[in-house]
Design an enzyme around this catalytic site. Structure first.
Site, PDB file in Angstrom:
ATOM      1  N   LYS A  90     -15.278   8.596 -14.447  1.00 54.52           N
ATOM      2  CA  LYS A  90     -16.315   7.453 -14.220  1.00 54.52           C
ATOM      3  C   LYS A  90     -15.326   6.725 -13.023  1.00 54.52           C
ATOM      4  O   LYS A  90     -14.838   5.427 -13.430  1.00 54.52           O
ATOM      5  CB  LYS A  90     -16.628   6.723 -15.313  1.00 54.52           C
TER       6      LYS A  90
ATOM      7  N   ARG B  98       0.659  -1.373   0.043  1.00 56.04           N
ATOM      8  CA  ARG B  98      -0.076   0.084   0.096  1.00 56.04           C
ATOM      9  C   ARG B  98       0.953   1.451  -0.005  1.00 56.04           C
ATOM     10  O   ARG B  98       1.797   1.370   0.834  1.00 56.04           O
ATOM     11  CB  ARG B  98      -1.064  -0.014   1.201  1.00 56.04           C
TER      12      ARG B  98
HETATM   13  N1  PMP Z   1     -24.467  10.118 -13.663  1.00 50.29           N
HETATM   14  C1  PMP Z   1     -24.011   9.370 -12.749  1.00 50.29           C
HETATM   15  C2  PMP Z   1     -23.383   9.802 -11.794  1.00 50.29           C
HETATM   16  C3  PMP Z   1     -23.656   7.820 -13.237  1.00 50.29           C
HETATM   17  O1  PMP Z   1     -23.230   7.128 -12.198  1.00 50.29           O
HETATM   18  C4  PMP Z   1     -24.337   7.515 -14.258  1.00 50.29           C
HETATM   19  C5  PMP Z   1     -24.357   6.253 -14.917  1.00 50.29           C
HETATM   20  N2  PMP Z   1     -23.189   5.602 -14.908  1.00 50.29           N
HETATM   21  C6  PMP Z   1     -25.091   8.548 -15.291  1.00 50.29           C
HETATM   22  C7  PMP Z   1     -24.974   9.954 -14.869  1.00 50.29           C
HETATM   23  C8  PMP Z   1     -25.556   8.103 -16.526  1.00 50.29           C
HETATM   24  O2  PMP Z   1     -24.589   7.739 -17.599  1.00 50.29           O
HETATM   25  P1  PMP Z   1     -24.819   6.856 -18.495  1.00 50.29           P
HETATM   26  O3  PMP Z   1     -25.964   7.170 -19.356  1.00 50.29           O
HETATM   27  O4  PMP Z   1     -23.125   6.569 -19.226  1.00 50.29           O
HETATM   28  O5  PMP Z   1     -24.942   5.457 -17.872  1.00 50.29           O
END
Ligand code: PMP
Length: 286
Positions: free
Chosen positions: A150, A101
């Site tokens: 993401k 870690r």
């Molecule tokens: N906003 C957030 C915070 C999300 O987690 C998601 C889903 N992953 C979305 C928007 C929608 O994104 P998508 O249409 O690519 O699923």
């Protein structure tokens, strides 16, 4: 039924799908993910998810371990091996296992960890919730400032979903500086007359793959689109409201903080958008 899971180049039964306790995804949420829907055994908007994955990895200075063609093959093999008809494929790439870690990123000798698994949801596109719509509550947006990446740091969205559950509703909408950012795992919209209103892209929200497709299809259908933020109060007084995500597609929102939106039932604009979106995405599925 035991799933076949993909881990670092191998397809293995889920009980054998393991990663190290030193993996930075586990210790530091140092990982990104994608969720791609599968309808009738085919991938929905696969190219969009690949582009966003590459962007998320790039923003975190992580190497993309596969080309788009390789990612496609892995997804298809996973669909085949699991006999997946309707559902989702979850994909996660972490910065890997440096063997200890440490806050400092490991060097290029450490390979990223790649995991993909299926989630079967028979009749995913016929979700009965789309006929009644979701109820949501609003809560403060306490997430970090790079929501455009993401990452798997999903604790606060998970807390938001639990707050909704405790309130007896379906989801929470995050609010920052008096305006809605997005839902716990979806982008948020309102409809006034025939105009669709949604927040513009920035680091404050995830750049939804479904958002891109829905706004493109809405424009092609001559619907008016205004990209600006809106408050909970404005949303409560709108004609319709909805969310989009790769697994919920286009979902009506019929109540916000206990106040009915419009008639309190799913509206026509949202129903039409959902139909257009699903038709086009099924047609273009790979
Ligand atoms: N906003 C957030 C915070 C999300 O987690 C998601 C889903 N992953 C979305 C928007 C929608 O994104 P998508 O249409 O690519 O699923």
């Amino acid at each position: 039924m035991s799933r076949i899971v993909y881990v670092n180049g191998s397809f293995v039964p889920e009980a054998e799908a393991v990663v190290s306790v030193f993996d930075r995804g586990f210790l530091m949420a140092d990982a990104v993910y994608e969720v791609t829907s599968v309808l009738d055994g085919k991938l929905i908007d696969f190219a969009g998810h690949c582009v966003r994955l590459a962007r998320s990895l790039g923003e975190l200075e992580m190497k993309n371990p596969h080309s788009e063609a390789e990612w496609l093959q892995i997804h298809r093999d996973l669909v085949d091996q699991n006999g997946l008809v309707d559902g989702m494929i979850y994909l996660q790439v972490t910065r890997g296992n440096p063997g200890d870690r440490d806050f400092v990123y490991p060097g290029p000798e450490v390979m990223p960890t790649v995991v993909l698994f299926t989630q079967s949801k028979p009749g995913l596109a016929d979700n009965p919730a789309a006929k009644v719509g979701w109820k949501v509550i609003s809560i403060p947006d306490l997430r970090w400032d790079r929501r455009d990446i993401k990452t798997v740091q999903l604790l606060y969205p998970s807390m938001g979903k639990m707050a909704a559950k405790k309130a007896g509703v379906d989801d929470s909408w995050f609010v920052q500086d008096g305006v809605v950012t997005e839902g716990t795992s979806n982008n948020a919209y309102i409809v006034k007359g025939s105009k669709i209103i949604t927040r513009p892209l920035s680091n404050d929200i995830l750049h939804g793959i479904t958002r891109v497709a829905v706004l493109r299809l809405a424009a092609e259908a001559q619907m008016e689109i205004e990209e600006r933020a809106f408050s909970v109060d404005e949303a409560q007084r709108a004609d319709e409201a909805f969310i989009t995500s790769a697994s919920a597609f286009v979902m009506p929102v019929v109540e916000i903080d206990g106040t009915a939106v419009g008639t309190g039932k799913p509206g026509q604009v949202v129903a039409r958008l959902r139909e257009i979106y699903l038709d086009e995405m099924r047609r273009a599925a790979v």
